[in-house]
Enzyme design. Structure first.
Site, PDB file in Angstrom:
ATOM      1  N   ASP A 102      -1.148   6.430  -5.660  1.00 23.88           N
ATOM      2  CA  ASP A 102      -2.219   7.414  -5.804  1.00 23.88           C
ATOM      3  C   ASP A 102      -1.767   8.475  -6.799  1.00 23.88           C
ATOM      4  O   ASP A 102      -0.699   9.088  -6.612  1.00 23.88           O
ATOM      5  CB  ASP A 102      -2.495   8.095  -4.452  1.00 23.88           C
ATOM      6  CG  ASP A 102      -2.876   7.087  -3.376  1.00 23.88           C
ATOM      7  OD1 ASP A 102      -4.036   6.661  -3.346  1.00 23.88           O
ATOM      8  OD2 ASP A 102      -1.988   6.713  -2.582  1.00 23.88           O
ATOM      9  N   GLU A 149      -4.330   3.959  -8.136  1.00 19.14           N
ATOM     10  CA  GLU A 149      -5.555   4.657  -7.739  1.00 19.14           C
ATOM     11  C   GLU A 149      -5.576   6.068  -8.320  1.00 19.14           C
ATOM     12  O   GLU A 149      -4.602   6.820  -8.177  1.00 19.14           O
ATOM     13  CB  GLU A 149      -5.661   4.741  -6.205  1.00 19.14           C
ATOM     14  CG  GLU A 149      -6.937   5.485  -5.802  1.00 19.14           C
ATOM     15  CD  GLU A 149      -7.135   5.648  -4.300  1.00 19.14           C
ATOM     16  OE1 GLU A 149      -6.464   4.974  -3.505  1.00 19.14           O
ATOM     17  OE2 GLU A 149      -7.986   6.481  -3.944  1.00 19.14           O
ATOM     18  N   HIS A 171      -0.634  10.810  -1.937  1.00 18.48           N
ATOM     19  CA  HIS A 171      -1.928  10.394  -1.395  1.00 18.48           C
ATOM     20  C   HIS A 171      -2.835  11.567  -1.043  1.00 18.48           C
ATOM     21  O   HIS A 171      -3.952  11.680  -1.543  1.00 18.48           O
ATOM     22  CB  HIS A 171      -1.754   9.513  -0.157  1.00 18.48           C
ATOM     23  CG  HIS A 171      -3.068   9.127   0.435  1.00 18.48           C
ATOM     24  ND1 HIS A 171      -3.688   9.875   1.429  1.00 18.48           N
ATOM     25  CD2 HIS A 171      -3.922   8.114   0.143  1.00 18.48           C
ATOM     26  CE1 HIS A 171      -4.850   9.338   1.717  1.00 18.48           C
ATOM     27  NE2 HIS A 171      -5.019   8.254   0.958  1.00 18.48           N
ATOM     28  N   GLU A 219       0.715  -0.443  -4.749  1.00 14.91           N
ATOM     29  CA  GLU A 219      -0.426   0.458  -4.934  1.00 14.91           C
ATOM     30  C   GLU A 219       0.092   1.886  -4.866  1.00 14.91           C
ATOM     31  O   GLU A 219       1.073   2.160  -4.156  1.00 14.91           O
ATOM     32  CB  GLU A 219      -1.435   0.199  -3.806  1.00 14.91           C
ATOM     33  CG  GLU A 219      -2.777   0.907  -3.978  1.00 14.91           C
ATOM     34  CD  GLU A 219      -2.949   2.179  -3.176  1.00 14.91           C
ATOM     35  OE1 GLU A 219      -4.054   2.748  -3.197  1.00 14.91           O
ATOM     36  OE2 GLU A 219      -1.970   2.636  -2.526  1.00 14.91           O
ATOM     37  N   HIS A 265       0.824  -1.215   0.000  1.00 11.59           N
ATOM     38  CA  HIS A 265       0.000   0.000   0.000  1.00 11.59           C
ATOM     39  C   HIS A 265       0.857   1.263   0.000  1.00 11.59           C
ATOM     40  O   HIS A 265       1.623   1.488   0.932  1.00 11.59           O
ATOM     41  CB  HIS A 265      -0.879  -0.030   1.257  1.00 11.59           C
ATOM     42  CG  HIS A 265      -1.814   1.111   1.376  1.00 11.59           C
ATOM     43  ND1 HIS A 265      -1.834   1.942   2.468  1.00 11.59           N
ATOM     44  CD2 HIS A 265      -2.777   1.559   0.547  1.00 11.59           C
ATOM     45  CE1 HIS A 265      -2.788   2.846   2.328  1.00 11.59           C
ATOM     46  NE2 HIS A 265      -3.372   2.635   1.167  1.00 11.59           N
TER      47      HIS A 265
HETATM   48  O1  G3P Z   1      -5.937   0.766  -2.231  1.00  8.56           O
HETATM   49  C1  G3P Z   1      -6.743   0.992  -1.152  1.00  8.56           C
HETATM   50  C2  G3P Z   1      -6.461   2.242  -0.371  1.00  8.56           C
HETATM   51  O2  G3P Z   1      -5.362   2.912  -0.919  1.00  8.56           O
HETATM   52  C3  G3P Z   1      -7.583   3.177  -0.286  1.00  8.56           C
HETATM   53  O3  G3P Z   1      -7.419   4.159   0.676  1.00  8.56           O
HETATM   54  O4  G3P Z   1      -6.924   6.413   1.460  1.00  8.56           O
HETATM   55  O5  G3P Z   1      -5.110   4.743   1.379  1.00  8.56           O
HETATM   56  O6  G3P Z   1      -5.992   5.741  -0.717  1.00  8.56           O
HETATM   57  P1  G3P Z   1      -6.304   5.297   0.688  1.00  8.56           P
HETATM   58 CA    CA Z   2      -4.676   4.636  -2.336  1.00 11.13          CA
END
Ligand code: G3P
Ligand code: CA
Length: 293
Positions: free
Chosen positions: A69, A150, A82, A67, A40
């Site tokens: 953002d 994301e 993020h 993962e 993450h």
């Molecule tokens: O991939 C799941 C997670 O990233 C969603 O929440 O706030 O960490 O972007 P967040």
């Molecule tokens: Ca995320």
């Protein structure tokens, strides 16, 4: 080929081993387990989130999936961060005082490139930068990793879906192999996921959230995955999601987040999830492995 920074001799040895056998090591480990572990924001318990150091930390642990953002700067460049503000994870308040709330969309790439995105986490990571999407994709490619991308707050960045896909194509990430095996695009914004699906029907997509069971067929028109917060699900919900077929004719998958301890990882695996997103992906992988899932 990117030259990776190495912090310690031990780190150098681990890094060398990982760089010699990244694909074989990480992918072989995955083949034996049905439950995929996703780092993450990179392996963000061990390196500053959403930096190239966090991508490399995941690779060094043998974790294939990362993962991130994606957001957009004032001058239209795609970067990895993020929060919609730069304040928490960079030194923007010192470098650009008086520009509160320091939103990503209020700064040019040239300004963001001046920021330190590592010191807040540890002095060891001083000088880490907010990566551009292009640099990020190069790092994931170099490490032979896979990406759960994301689109963060896409409502703030009109057209970011088309722009992101264009950049992915230019970076070589929309060829057959990458689309089939190495890329998923997800968002909390259903319209954004729908847009990605309409622009590139072959790309695998995920909706972040826990829609009611009756709503699942609606999401299945454009999302291959339903990715819920781990406390919001149980085995019955996961099973209900699996019963619905997605836009590519396969059962919807479930990648749950953000699980950082072994008991909850074992619980999620027992509920039947397909993937677990974690800041401590090594802990989760090792715990799930013991269950045989
Ligand atoms: O991939 C799941 C997670 O990233 C969603 O929440 O706030 O960490 O972007 P967040
Ligand atoms: Ca995320």
């Amino acid at each position: 080929m990117r030259i990776r920074p190495v912090a310690t001799v031990a780190g150098a040895l681990v890094g060398l081993a990982a760089s010699m056998l990244p694909a074989a090591g990480a992918q072989a480990a995955e083949r034996h387990h049905k439950v995929v572990t996703i780092a993450h924001r990179g392996a963000s318990a061990y390196a500053p989130e959403n930096t190239l150091a966090a991508v490399d930390a995941a690779a060094d642990l043998g974790i294939t999936w990362v993962e991130n953002d994606v957001q957009r700067t004032k001058d239209g460049e795609l970067v990895i961060l993020h929060d919609t503000s730069l304040a928490r994870t960079t030194n923007v308040e010192q470098v650009f005082p008086g520009r509160a709330p320091w939103n990503v969309g209020d700064f040019t790439l040239k300004e963001i490139e001046q920021l330190d995105a590592g010191s807040w986490f540890s002095p060891k990571f001083a000088g880490e930068r907010v990566p551009t999407l292009e640099d990020y994709m190069d790092a994931v490619e170099d490490n032979d990793q896979k990406l759960l991308m994301e689109l963060k707050a896409p409502e703030l960045y009109p057209g970011i879906e088309r722009q992101t896909l264009k950049e992915l194509r230019e970076d070589g990430w929309l060829d057959r192999d990458h689309v089939k095996n190495r890329l998923i695009v997800q968002s909390f914004n259903a319209d954004s996921v729908k847009k990605v699906h309409s622009l590139r029907r072959d790309v695998k997509t995920g909706f972040l959230g826990t829609p009611g069971v009756a709503e699942l067929p609606k999401y299945a028109a454009f999302a291959d995955q339903i990715n819920p917060q781990y406390k919001s699900i149980d085995a019955a919900y996961v099973s209900a999601v699996h019963k619905v077929k997605g836009p590519h004719g396969r059962p919807l998958e479930v990648f749950t987040w953000t699980v950082d301890d072994a008991p909850n990882a074992v619980k999620a695996a027992g509920q039947g999830v397909d993937g677990i997103i974690s800041n401590k992906p090594d802990v989760i992988r090792d715990a799930v492995k013991k269950t045989g899932r």
